[in-house]
Motif scaffolding. Structure first.
Motif, PDB file in Angstrom:
ATOM      1  N   VAL A  42       0.838  -1.204   0.000  1.00  0.00           N
ATOM      2  CA  VAL A  42       0.000   0.000   0.000  1.00  0.00           C
ATOM      3  C   VAL A  42       0.870   1.249   0.000  1.00  0.00           C
ATOM      4  CG1 VAL A  42      -1.748   1.292   1.285  1.00  0.00           C
ATOM      5  CG2 VAL A  42      -1.889  -1.205   1.149  1.00  0.00           C
ATOM      6  N   ALA A  43       0.640   2.132  -0.986  1.00  0.00           N
ATOM      7  CA  ALA A  43       1.358   3.399  -1.083  1.00  0.00           C
ATOM      8  C   ALA A  43       0.505   4.563  -0.595  1.00  0.00           C
ATOM      9  CB  ALA A  43       1.786   3.642  -2.529  1.00  0.00           C
ATOM     10  N   TYR A  44      -0.812   4.399  -0.618  1.00  0.00           N
ATOM     11  CA  TYR A  44      -1.737   5.465  -0.226  1.00  0.00           C
ATOM     12  C   TYR A  44      -3.058   4.824   0.146  1.00  0.00           C
ATOM     13  CZ  TYR A  44      -5.238   9.132  -0.816  1.00  0.00           C
ATOM     14  OH  TYR A  44      -6.302   9.984  -0.630  1.00  0.00           O
ATOM     15  N   THR A  45      -3.729   5.370   1.141  1.00  0.00           N
ATOM     16  CA  THR A  45      -5.044   4.895   1.534  1.00  0.00           C
ATOM     17  C   THR A  45      -6.012   6.070   1.531  1.00  0.00           C
ATOM     18  OG1 THR A  45      -4.119   3.145   2.919  1.00  0.00           O
ATOM     19  CG2 THR A  45      -6.394   3.796   3.367  1.00  0.00           C
ATOM     20  N   ALA A  46      -7.062   5.980   0.730  1.00  0.00           N
ATOM     21  CA  ALA A  46      -8.117   6.986   0.718  1.00  0.00           C
ATOM     22  C   ALA A  46      -9.121   6.621   1.805  1.00  0.00           C
ATOM     23  CB  ALA A  46      -8.815   7.012  -0.642  1.00  0.00           C
TER      24      ALA A  46
END
Length: 142
Positions: free
Chosen positions: A8-12
């Motif tokens: 995971v690089a980003y979590t919205a």
């Protein structure tokens, strides 16, 4: 089919209040919208709806994937567009399901190249990977 593993690089993060007839907002405040069922489904149609939000996300993501594969192929996709049409309806089992048509226009390449780029984008797009084998996704080159 195995579950895809990712780093995971980003979590919205988004929170909904009152489901399909309420409000949805992201934790950073960049998105804060009223959601209402469309008139076709008995709602007021006054706000946006989850299908429109999904269409917006999928079309933007697919356009990004198209850019990735176009750069690798050294293809000119300037002026290209991706339109996602997201349908919702009842399933045979009595629940609800979705289907998507992605309509892609790439004016600066020939049809065969456009079809190849769209097929490759469908292999790398995270939305395509998430929906593959779960819902009907039709790829159309305009």
């Amino acid at each position: 089919m195995s579950i895809q593993q990712i780093a995971v690089a980003y979590t919205a993060v988004a929170t909904a209040e009152n489901g399909r007839d309420g409000r949805v907002a992201t934790d950073d405040g960049k998105l804060d919208v009223v959601v209402n069922p469309p008139k076709e489904m008995g709602g007021s149609g006054a706000g946006t709806n989850p299908e429109q939000l999904f269409a917006a996300g999928y079309s933007a993501c697919f356009q990004g994937a198209l850019g990735v594969v176009a750069r690798a192929a050294k293809a000119d996709i300037k002026g290209s567009t991706v339109t996602a049409q997201v349908g919702i309806g009842k399933t045979e089992a009595g629940g609800f399901g979705l289907e998507v048509e992605l309509i892609t226009s790439i004016p600066n390449v020939d049809r065969a190249t456009a079809e190849e780029l769209v097929a490759k984008a469908h292999e790398v797009c995270p939305y395509s990977n998430a929906t593959r084998g779960n819902i009907k996704v039709t790829l159309t080159v305009a």
